[in-house]
Structures are given as C-alpha cells and as structure tokens.
Scaffold this motif. Structure first.
Motif, PDB file in Angstrom:
ATOM      1  N   ALA A 322       0.823  -1.209   0.000  1.00  0.00           N
ATOM      2  CA  ALA A 322       0.000   0.000   0.000  1.00  0.00           C
ATOM      3  C   ALA A 322       0.857   1.259   0.000  1.00  0.00           C
ATOM      4  O   ALA A 322       0.547   2.234  -0.687  1.00  0.00           O
ATOM      5  CB  ALA A 322      -0.937  -0.011   1.209  1.00  0.00           C
ATOM      6  N   LYS A 323       1.939   1.256   0.749  1.00  0.00           N
ATOM      7  CA  LYS A 323       2.837   2.411   0.784  1.00  0.00           C
ATOM      8  C   LYS A 323       3.430   2.692  -0.595  1.00  0.00           C
ATOM      9  O   LYS A 323       3.635   3.845  -0.975  1.00  0.00           O
ATOM     10  CB  LYS A 323       3.963   2.172   1.795  1.00  0.00           C
ATOM     11  N   SER A 324       3.695   1.621  -1.319  1.00  0.00           N
ATOM     12  CA  SER A 324       4.343   1.785  -2.626  1.00  0.00           C
ATOM     13  C   SER A 324       3.383   2.290  -3.696  1.00  0.00           C
ATOM     14  O   SER A 324       3.786   3.015  -4.607  1.00  0.00           O
ATOM     15  CB  SER A 324       4.942   0.446  -3.086  1.00  0.00           C
ATOM     16  N   TYR A 325       2.105   1.905  -3.576  1.00  0.00           N
ATOM     17  CA  TYR A 325       1.191   2.172  -4.682  1.00  0.00           C
ATOM     18  C   TYR A 325      -0.005   3.054  -4.331  1.00  0.00           C
ATOM     19  O   TYR A 325      -0.803   3.365  -5.206  1.00  0.00           O
ATOM     20  CB  TYR A 325       0.672   0.842  -5.256  1.00  0.00           C
ATOM     21  N   TRP A 326      -0.145   3.437  -3.063  1.00  0.00           N
ATOM     22  CA  TRP A 326      -1.266   4.287  -2.663  1.00  0.00           C
ATOM     23  C   TRP A 326      -0.738   5.685  -2.397  1.00  0.00           C
ATOM     24  O   TRP A 326      -0.003   5.895  -1.442  1.00  0.00           O
ATOM     25  CB  TRP A 326      -1.928   3.720  -1.409  1.00  0.00           C
ATOM     26  N   PRO A 327      -1.101   6.681  -3.205  1.00  0.00           N
ATOM     27  CA  PRO A 327      -0.610   8.052  -2.988  1.00  0.00           C
ATOM     28  C   PRO A 327      -1.021   8.570  -1.610  1.00  0.00           C
ATOM     29  O   PRO A 327      -2.152   8.389  -1.177  1.00  0.00           O
ATOM     30  CB  PRO A 327      -1.305   8.854  -4.107  1.00  0.00           C
ATOM     31  N   ASN A 328      -0.068   9.221  -0.922  1.00  0.00           N
ATOM     32  CA  ASN A 328      -0.331   9.796   0.403  1.00  0.00           C
ATOM     33  C   ASN A 328      -0.912   8.753   1.356  1.00  0.00           C
ATOM     34  O   ASN A 328      -1.877   9.001   2.082  1.00  0.00           O
ATOM     35  CB  ASN A 328      -1.285  10.993   0.295  1.00  0.00           C
ATOM     36  N   TRP A 329      -0.299   7.577   1.357  1.00  0.00           N
ATOM     37  CA  TRP A 329      -0.807   6.468   2.173  1.00  0.00           C
ATOM     38  C   TRP A 329      -0.841   6.835   3.649  1.00  0.00           C
ATOM     39  O   TRP A 329       0.045   7.529   4.169  1.00  0.00           O
ATOM     40  CB  TRP A 329       0.091   5.243   1.987  1.00  0.00           C
ATOM     41  N   GLU A 330      -1.880   6.343   4.348  1.00  0.00           N
ATOM     42  CA  GLU A 330      -2.013   6.471   5.787  1.00  0.00           C
ATOM     43  C   GLU A 330      -2.373   5.112   6.363  1.00  0.00           C
ATOM     44  O   GLU A 330      -2.933   4.264   5.645  1.00  0.00           O
ATOM     45  CB  GLU A 330      -3.107   7.483   6.150  1.00  0.00           C
ATOM     46  N   PRO A 331      -2.067   4.853   7.650  1.00  0.00           N
ATOM     47  CA  PRO A 331      -2.426   3.564   8.253  1.00  0.00           C
ATOM     48  C   PRO A 331      -3.910   3.266   8.094  1.00  0.00           C
ATOM     49  O   PRO A 331      -4.754   4.127   8.301  1.00  0.00           O
ATOM     50  CB  PRO A 331      -2.056   3.753   9.728  1.00  0.00           C
TER      51      PRO A 331
END
Length: 436
Positions: A322-331
């Motif tokens: 998710a960190k790699s592919y989700w822009p502005n990732w949050e928990p």
C-alpha cells in the motif's frame, strides 16, 4: 480464451471438493465457503476482463494482461486443491455434524454467546465511545482501527458481532417458529450500516444458515447442476450488493443508474475483488519467487506482545504494498492484500502451495476440535462447537482471501479466544441454572 478454460477447470475442482466434503459436512463447510471466496476474490476479475476485452482493473488502474490473468486462475485452482486436500487429511473422514444438542444445552450455549456479545458491547460503550462516534464516517472508521489505543476497540468489536452471530445462529437453528427469530439479525445489519463495515453483514448471512441448519447438515450435494446454478445466482447477487453497499458508504444514493454504471464499467473490477486482483497483477508480473517467507513468518507473531515474539517484527506485506502504490498512504488504507500473491512472491507456485496447505491444515484442525468424532462434552459445548463451525470458521474461511497471512493468523487467534470465552461462559451459565 485460456483464462476461461482454466475458470472451467476451477469450477470442476470446486464441485468435486464441495461434493466430497458435503458427505460429512452437509451443504455448508469451510471448504464450500473457501471455494466461493477464492472464486469471488481471485477468479472473477480475470474472467470479467477477458469477457469485456479489457485489461484495466477498474479504479485501481493496474493492468492485468490476459496471460497474467490466466496464471492467476491457474493459481486459484492450485490454491483450492491444496486447501481442500490439507483440510481432508487433517479433519479426517469426520463425524457427521451433530444436531444442535439438547434443548437445555442449546439454551445454555445461546445465553453464553449473548452474554459475551453484550459484555463486549458494554466495554466498547464504556471505553471506546469516541471510536463508535468515528465509525459513522468511513475514512475515520478505517483509520481509527489501526491507530494507537484502538486495538482494544478492534478486538471487542469483532468479538461482539461474531459472538452475537453464534447466538443468532442457535436461536434460528433451535426455534420451531423461525420467522420470529429473524429480527435478531437486525442488530448485525444495523451495525454494519452504521459502522461502514461489511463484516457484520457477512456474519448475519452466516448466522442465517441456522434457518436451514438441519437440511444443510443432513443433505449432501448429489448433483453438480445445483452447485453451478447456486454459484451463478450468488455471484451477481453478492457483486451487486457490494456495489450498492459501496455506493451508500460513499454517501451517494443507490439508484438503478448508479448500479448500471457499475455494470457498464465492470462490476467485479470495481468492488472488493479489485484490490487483491491489483496486488496479484503487480506481483505476478515480477520475477517469480524473488521474495521470501521471512515477512510471513514474522507476521505470524505480530499479535504477540513485542517481548514474547521469537523473531523481530517486520512490516506487513500488505502495508508495504500500500505504501508503494497508494498516494499519500495512511495507516488503515490499501488495496486488500492476497495470500495467493504472498505465496507467489515468496517462492512462486510452490509458495502458493505452502500457504494454502497451511490454511487447509488450520481449518481442518478447527473441525477436529469443534466437531470431534467421539465426544463426551456437555450438550452446551457441542452446540457452541457446531454454531462456531458455521459462523466463526465460516467467517475466517471467507475473509482470509482479502488479507495477508499475518492478518489470517491474528484473526484466527481472536476466533480461538472468542470460542473459548463462549465455552467457559456456557459452563458457568449451565451450572448456575442447575443450582438455582
């Protein structure tokens, strides 16, 4: 075209697995739930893309070429075969599922399940009021289940609706006037809508199997046509229901036009299966087996306090993706990981075999413990084991396809503790009723 051929192969393997296990589990078992879950989360998207002549997985934007989609479906066949065989080897020929037990035992079991659920609700009301308020907003609800201090709310919330599902199942299974028990499902449906969480809705569906409990147990599948017809009806019903639920959760009005838009743009590529399929699209286009099982092994112990873990914690594979592919990732945000992708990235097809053999072992072991071939347990314990087999293990068999192995282990651990709590409460309740 190869994708469609392998989808037919998957259907054949699924029919054989369900018919075989229905001889001692009846028409409902962890295997039958897993067959549908793999079909829903893994097979539907590649098939829909081929039928539409497309390769984009809806809102994710990931590309799933037909050749990769064929590999996905092949791995679905491998996954199901390994799970069903491992389940059979561990569960053994299996005793026929018992009746719900004596009336006294079922009543004690029902009281115990309701007591555990009410206790969880009271603790949530006392300790996590802010979480309950935040649950009305989808984004806030997703984020707050992973933030510090919310683990207790997450555990109690799951215990509340799973134990209530066991209670509702027993009420439906033992009642002669089942229509009068249907309102017992309303709290699960209401909480699902209020909290923007599909899981209580899933539990309500599993509890509803108590309506036809005796028929589900007593009648194995004799013909494959019924299985195919059931899947062909259930898939679009679940798909359209998920689309309607997602539309409502986004704050939009559910209309014929909004549902037609889903059908026009691609149904399964724009609902729950899209996330795990996006993960598969990325992982299967990388070199086979470039990772390892180290994150999986470490993740299996994440539910333990840090000082009790035998290995150092590492980042969950779903979080890393998710960190790699989700822009502005949050928990709390991501695409929904896939155990098929986790096994494949670790060791290719062999990794998938290992993951799903392990899952089959877990489910088979659960059957041996909940439904023993010879049991001198109290009637209330027998009733709880049977109800937990339908509701709790059914729940685990379905949700495992939308998370990592670490998620599966933590969920299974919660389920084990929950069933133990209900067992203990039933024995206390039975003793108190006898001494009164």
């Amino acid at each position: 075209m190869n994708t469609l051929i392998w989808a037919v192969v998957y259907a054949g393997v699924g029919i054989l697995a369900v018919r075989h296990h229905s001889r001692f589990d009846g028409r409902f078992s962890p295997v039958s739930v897993a067959v549908f879950s793999i079909l829903f989360y893994v097979v539907t998207v590649p098939v829909e893309l081929v039928l539409r002549g497309d390769s984009v997985i809806g809102f994710t934007g990931f590309q799933l070429p037909e050749a990769t989609g064929t590999t996905v479906v092949v791995l679905a066949v491998v996954s199901l075969a390994c799970l069903a065989l491992a389940f059979q080897l561990v569960a053994g020929p299996g005793a026929q599922l018992p009746t719900v037990g004596s009336l006294e035992g079922a009543r004690a079991a029902s009281r115990a399940a309701l007591l555990v659920s009410v206790l969880a609700v009271l603790l949530i009301a006392a300790l996590y009021r802010s979480n309950v308020v935040a649950a009305t907003d989808y984004l806030a609800n997703v984020a707050q289940t992973t933030s510090g201090g919310s683990v207790g709310y997450f555990v109690l919330n799951r215990w509340a609706y799973l134990s209530y599902g066991v209670f509702a199942f027993l009420a439906l299974a033992t009642s002669k006037r089942k229509w009068r028990q249907l309102p017992l499902l309303v709290p699960l449906l209401a909480w699902s809508i209020y909290s923007n969480d599909k899981d209580p809705l899933l539990v309500a569906g599993l509890a509803l199997t108590g309506w036809g409990f005796r028929e589900l147990v007593a009648q194995p599948f004799a013909r494959w046509r019924g299985l195919v017809l059931g899947a062909l009806v259930l898939l679009p019903v679940v798909g359209i229901s998920a689309a309607a639920y997602g539309t409502s959760r986004a704050g939009e009005e559910v209309t014929r036009a909004t549902l037609d838009e889903y059908l026009y743009d691609g149904l399964f590529t724009n609902i729950d299966p899209a996330g795990p399929s996006g993960v598969l699209a990325v992982e299967l286009q990388r070199p086979e087996g470039v990772g390892s099982f180290d994150p999986t092994i470490a993740g299996a112990f994440l539910w333990l306090p840090s000082f009790l873990r035998p290995v150092d914690a590492v980042e969950d594979l779903g979080v890393g993706f998710a960190k790699s592919y989700w822009p502005n990732w949050e928990p709390g945000f991501g695409y929904g990981y896939s155990p098929v992708a986790e096994g494949y990235q670790a060791d290719g097809a062999l990794g998938v075999v290992i993951v799903f053999t392990g899952l089959g072992i877990v489910l088979g072991f659960a059957r041996r413990k909940l439904v023993p071939s010879q049991s001198r347990r109290p009637p209330s314990t027998v009733a709880i084991g049977t109800a937990s087999y339908f509701v709790v293990i059914g729940y685990l068999s379905f949700v495992v396809m939308r998370g990592s192995v670490a998620t599966m282990v933590s969920t299974a651990t919660l389920c084990v503790v929950l069933v133990a709590l209900i067992w203990t409460a039933s024995r206390v309740s039975l003793r108190l009723s006898r001494s009164a």
